[in-house]
Design an enzyme around this catalytic site. Structure first.
Site, mmCIF file in Angstrom:
data_model
loop_
_atom_site.group_PDB
_atom_site.id
_atom_site.type_symbol
_atom_site.label_atom_id
_atom_site.label_comp_id
_atom_site.label_asym_id
_atom_site.label_seq_id
_atom_site.Cartn_x
_atom_site.Cartn_y
_atom_site.Cartn_z
ATOM 1 N NE ARG A 56 3.634 6.736 0.431
ATOM 2 C CZ ARG A 56 4.018 6.991 1.682
ATOM 3 N NH1 ARG A 56 3.143 7.350 2.557
ATOM 4 N NH2 ARG A 56 5.288 6.918 2.040
ATOM 5 C CB THR A 57 4.720 1.144 -4.028
ATOM 6 O OG1 THR A 57 4.979 2.527 -4.281
ATOM 7 C CG2 THR A 57 4.622 0.407 -5.346
ATOM 8 C CE LYS A 85 19.224 -20.222 1.319
ATOM 9 N NZ LYS A 85 18.343 -21.363 1.029
ATOM 10 N NE ARG A 106 9.588 0.644 -4.785
ATOM 11 C CZ ARG A 106 8.999 1.647 -4.144
ATOM 12 N NH1 ARG A 106 9.343 1.944 -2.902
ATOM 13 N NH2 ARG A 106 8.068 2.359 -4.723
ATOM 14 C CG HIS A 134 7.473 4.542 -8.988
ATOM 15 N ND1 HIS A 134 6.541 3.521 -9.015
ATOM 16 C CD2 HIS A 134 7.581 4.925 -7.692
ATOM 17 C CE1 HIS A 134 6.116 3.308 -7.772
ATOM 18 N NE2 HIS A 134 6.737 4.133 -6.955
#
Ligand code: NCD
Length: 309
Positions: A56-57, A85, A106, A134
């Site tokens: 969703r986000t 890397k 995120r 959040h």
């Protein structure tokens, strides 16, 4: 280093109540006539940097930018980026600042979007940092509450499930406390109670009653809002503890039958098994509408941060 005048969204603690309400109001306006905003971000590019899974986000942010006429780029698996890397987040974001106008991040590690914001030349949006915060889910939740309950103030808010690791709960409770919440009812197993530091902060800062219980049935009658959450499997240190707690709550019609008619049942999603499918047909269940609200409030946020209104 970041330009000082760039506005980010790392925590809603950096936003005034007025700014939060402005975002909610703009989100409502966009929801009522999305076509009016179809061109406002034309020529802008948003980068989505997801170091943790998301449906969703990520999708709602990308959809939001596309529906505003902008473009998107990004990754949903950090293994496909140079982070694999060994590149630092600081170096990554310094360069992405040249390729995009705004970035959504995120990360499993608390504080990483904040760190990125220090090195960024473009607005950074925290789309969830570990078990910490959040903020855009909270904006989604606030728009939903505003829409269904006619305002943000004077509610009895029940929060149920993983209150220890759930970042959506931590963000929401801190922000709702600023809008004269009448009472917080914390429903969780003993192992997953709200962190003491957060409880202490609430008690020291606000005059809000906080009640802690184990079972939903014991408090259902008094709730205006029931906010269900998933047990956060990925934050447990061992599988055994998770297995012991994973079925702590399975909301069904029986458990909500004594709830108020105008109570709303929310969930940031994804649900695993903490809400039975039968509840989806209950008029009070608004969690899918809530996911829809996430689109509009994220459109509002992008507009504000890019200053394109
Ligand atoms: C939440 C999250 O990522 O914290 N999901 C979301 O963004 N809607 C909730 C969860 O994963 O349980």
């Amino acid at each position: 280093m970041s330009k000082e005048n760039i506005k980010h969204l790392i925590s809603l603690a950096d936003y005034s109540n007025e700014e939060i309400l402005e975002l909610i109001e703009l989100g409502e306006k966009i929801c009522n006539s999305p076509k009016d905003y179809a061109e406002v971000c034309k020529g802008n590019v948003m980068a989505t940097l997801f170091f943790e899974p998301s449906t969703r986000t990520k999708f709602s942010f990308e959809s939001a930018m596309l529906r505003l006429g902008g473009n998107i780029l990004g990754f949903s698996d950090a293994n496909t980026s140079s982070v694999k890397k060994g590149e630092s987040v600081a170096d990554t974001i310094r360069c992405i600042s040249y390729y995009a106008d705004i970035a959504v991040m995120r990360h499993p590690k608390e504080g990483t979007p904040k760190l990125a914001s220090i090195y960024s030349q473009i607005p950074i949006i925290n789309a969830g940092d570990g078990g910490h915060l959040h903020p855009t889910q909270t904006l989604t939740d606030l728009l939903t509450i505003h829409n269904y309950k006619g305002g943000l103030e004077n509610h009895v808010v029940g929060l149920c499930g993983d209150l220890k690791y759930g970042r959506t709960v931590h963000s929401l409770i801190k922000t709702m406390a600023r809008f004269n919440t009448k009472k917080f009812v914390l429903i969780s197993p003993e192992e997953l109670t709200l962190p003491d530091s957060l409880k202490r902060y609430l008690n020291d800062t606000y005059d809000i009653e906080i009640k802690e219980v184990r079972y939903i049935e014991d408090v259902i009658e008094e709730l205006d809002i029931l906010y269900m959450t998933r047990i956060q499997k990925e934050r447990f240190f061992n599988e055994e503890d998770y297995l012991k707690l994973k079925n702590s709550y399975i909301l069904n019609e029986e458990k909500i039958k004594n709830g108020r008619k105008d109570m709303i049942i929310m969930h940031p999603l994804p649900r695993v098994n903490e809400i039975s499918y039968e509840v989806d047909d209950d008029k009070r269940a608004v969690y899918f509408e809530q996911a829809k609200m996430g689109l509009y409030v994220r459109m509002a946020l992008i507009i504000k941060l890019l200053e394109v209104e």
